[in-house]
Scaffold this active site. Structure first.
Site, PDB file in Angstrom:
ATOM      1  N   ARG A  32      89.283  23.155  39.821  1.00 49.97           N
ATOM      2  CA  ARG A  32      90.019  22.475  38.766  1.00 49.97           C
ATOM      3  C   ARG A  32      90.922  21.381  39.351  1.00 49.97           C
ATOM      4  O   ARG A  32      91.447  21.525  40.440  1.00 49.97           O
ATOM      5  CB  ARG A  32      90.920  23.458  38.018  1.00 49.97           C
ATOM      6  N   ASP A  41      94.250  19.114  37.620  1.00 47.96           N
ATOM      7  CA  ASP A  41      95.078  19.046  36.428  1.00 47.96           C
ATOM      8  C   ASP A  41      94.968  17.685  35.752  1.00 47.96           C
ATOM      9  O   ASP A  41      94.460  16.715  36.331  1.00 47.96           O
ATOM     10  CB  ASP A  41      96.545  19.306  36.785  1.00 47.96           C
ATOM     11  N   TYR A  48      93.713  17.509  49.878  1.00 50.06           N
ATOM     12  CA  TYR A  48      94.435  16.712  48.889  1.00 50.06           C
ATOM     13  C   TYR A  48      95.332  15.715  49.608  1.00 50.06           C
ATOM     14  O   TYR A  48      95.837  15.980  50.702  1.00 50.06           O
ATOM     15  CB  TYR A  48      95.306  17.597  47.997  1.00 50.06           C
ATOM     16  N   ARG A  55     101.379  19.690  44.030  1.00 47.93           N
ATOM     17  CA  ARG A  55     102.494  18.958  43.424  1.00 47.93           C
ATOM     18  C   ARG A  55     103.811  19.694  43.625  1.00 47.93           C
ATOM     19  O   ARG A  55     104.868  19.073  43.776  1.00 47.93           O
ATOM     20  CB  ARG A  55     102.203  18.725  41.944  1.00 47.93           C
TER      21      ARG A  55
END
Length: 254
Positions: free
Chosen positions: A49, A51, A109, A199
């Site tokens: 996933r 966001d 990431y 995040r």
């Protein structure tokens, strides 16, 4: 027959990867396009996933089709009927046991921050107005690698069966954008990530960089901290999923 596709997408126009009712998502858009082209219901499985608002480069997904496909033609047709926020880079037939999510051994990431107003990077980098100490943030990064319970960085209400992650690498660098603006660039790689985890990690690093917390606070968090103990989630538009890695024997095309 199973096919792997590699794509990139701008998360600004989608409500994340995972299909949802009454919302445009990357998975839903791809399934609709493939169903149209192949004239039968096609389900797409992604590497994980992302966001709402999060971007991806070289994202990996797979789907099954009952016939041998012309993959070059498929890529052209997909790019012709999907919106500009999605670019399909390649498609290839893979072994039937290849799984875009479960076969992956690591994900990477990257996050971008800038402190000077710049209209050329604002859509893909967070304009952070705090003065940040890069050395303090890098010291905190050195405490991240290892196998940890990362629930302190996990969004409340997530449905993961475990919060254990093996963080392989984390680092801050200073870079210069094409428009000449100084940016801080964060890279983190792990076997898996929890919902909203990156995040929250970056938000905690920002607290450390501005002197609210000491670098060693990362160890305190990973030793039993809760989500409320970590920093706030930074905006999604500065975050990119940039690499999904698979074992060589599990990623061979046919």
């Amino acid at each position: 027959m199973r096919y792997k596709i590699i794509l990139s997408y701008n998360g600004a126009t989608f409500s994340g990867w995972q299909i949802q009712n009454n919302a445009e998502t990357v998975q839903g858009t791809l399934e609709k396009a493939l169903t149209t082209l192949l004239r039968q219901r096609i389900e797409v499985v992604g590497a994980g996933r992302t966001d709402t608002g999060v971007n991806a480069i070289n994202y990996v997904a797979h789907f099954d089709a009952p016939e041998i496909l012309d993959t070059a033609a498929l890529v052209c047709k997909l790019n012709a009927i999907t919106p500009t926020g999605i670019a399909v880079c390649s498609a290839e037939r893979v072994a039937d046991d290849f799984h875009a999510r479960f076969s992956a051994i690591s994900r990477r990431y990257e996050y971008f921050i800038h402190s000077k107003k710049d209209p050329f990077i604002d859509k893909f980098s967070w304009h952070c107005r705090y003065r940040l100490d890069l050395e303090r943030m890098q010291r905190a990064c050195e405490l991240l690698p290892g196998v940890h319970d990362c629930s302190c960085f996990e969004k409340k209400g997530s449905d993961n069966t475990t919060s254990i992650c093996d963080i392989k690498y984390a680092r801050w660098d200073e870079i210069t954008s094409p428009s000449g603006t100084r940016q801080l660039h964060f890279t983190i790689e792990a076997n898996r990530f929890l919902r909203n985890m990156v995040r929250a990690v970056v938000g905690t690093m920002v607290d450390i960089g501005r002197g609210v917390r000491e670098p060693e606070y990362i160890t305190t968090l990973l030793s039993g901290g809760s989500r409320s103990d970590a920093g706030q989630s930074v905006p999604a538009h500065g975050l990119f999923l940039t690499k999904v890695e698979y074992p060589p024997h599990g990623n061979q095309k046919i």
